[in-house]
Design a protein around this motif. Structure first.
Motif: not given
Ligand code: SAM
Length: 283
Positions: A155-157, A161-165, A189-191
């Motif tokens: 949550a803090r970060a 996931p990109l595929d959820k967008m 790169y990480d989402g």
């Protein structure tokens, strides 16, 4: 013969129950996590899944491992604290929130909000987006808590996931979003990395609804899809915590399958929206 088989099965169930009770007692005394009153059927299923995942064959063996290996406890915690969540989950909730709760929040010069059981943060980011679109975010402080430290790190970060967008964009539109959803994140790169400005007024902290106390007074508490996993005793205890943590005329928002009806506090709230389980403390 059949009677003997039945008797053996009944004995196994009894032993199983004793072992589960001892395991939960051990977890509570060693780590302070109290799952003793969680709804038994899904709890049993999840604990057994952990027994097998650890390559063990009995609940007692898992209890032994749990007591001596905190990493195993972390893994069980993840199993038990079902973390399913989504951005703008149940979009109609956010529509109703804009219509019926936002006007209440506008009446406060400053708003303190508690999102209890926030999981990996999608819900609290959704709330931050909504409040900023309504021009309320700058005068809000949100406390987002969960029992599970690992989900709080995610949550803090604020990277999801990109595929959820695609799904989240649909939810956002159905929830009455006012901009382009893609304005709130950059694809990395990480989402999907959400804007830091959304977390400026959010404090993430570990808090156990079962054993920790009230820690502030709030104008609004959101606790959605958490109490469904608790039995009645525990639900009533958490309802008490919320009642004590809300200011007079404060708002309580629960999940679709949760309610203040049939709790000792039922008469202390008026219904703001029955379908979306939004209540207002009146007494
Ligand atoms: C299904 S998620 C709900 C997430 C979010 N509120 C939503 O509706 O999308 C339930 C969350 O409750 C948390 N939880 C379970 N037991 C808890 C407890 N005793 N105290 C605080 N959080 C707890 C879990 O760790 C999990 O992240």
């Amino acid at each position: 013969m059949a009677q003997k088989v039945d008797e053996q099965a009944a004995q196994r169930d009894d032993v199983d129950e004793i072992e589960l009770a001892l395991l939960l007692e051990g977890v509570y005394r060693r780590y302070g996590f109290d799952f003793r009153e969680y709804a038994p059927a899904s709890l049993r299923r999840r604990v057994w899944r952990r027994v097998h995942a650890e390559g063990l064959s009995t609940l007692s063996a898992l209890q032994d491992k749990l007591l001596h290996d905190p990493a195993c406890m972390e893994r069980l915690l993840l199993d038990l604290s079902i973390n399913v969540t989504a951005m703008f989950r149940d979009p109609t909730f956010y529509i109703t929130f804009r219509e019926k709760v936002v006007p209440l929040l506008r009446s406060y010069p400053f708003t303190r909000i508690w999102v209890a059981g926030c999981s990996t943060g999608e819900e609290v980011y959704s709330l931050a987006i909504l409040l900023s679109e309504e021009g309320l975010y700058d005068r809000t402080r949100i406390y987002a808590t969960d029992i599970n430290e690992q989900v709080l790190d995610t949550a803090r970060a604020g990277v999801f996931p990109l595929d959820k967008m695609q799904q989240y964009t649909q939810n956002y539109i159905k929830a009455g979003g006012k901009r382009e959803f893609s304005e709130y994140y950059v694809a990395a790169y990480d989402g999907a990395r959400f804007s830091r400005s959304l977390t400026e007024n959010i404090v993430f902290a570990q808090h156990n609804l079962v054993s920790d106390r009230a820690f502030n007074e709030f104008n609004l508490i959101l606790c959605r899809n958490v109490m469904i996993y608790f039995d009645k005793t525990l639900q009533d205890r958490v309802q008490r915590l919320f009642y004590e943590s809300l200011s007079t005329f404060g708002t309580l928002a629960l999940g679709r399958k949760e309610s203040v009806a049939f709790t000792p506090y039922a008469d202390s709230y008026e219904v703001v929206d029955a379908a979306e389980r939004i209540y207002r403390k009146t007494a």
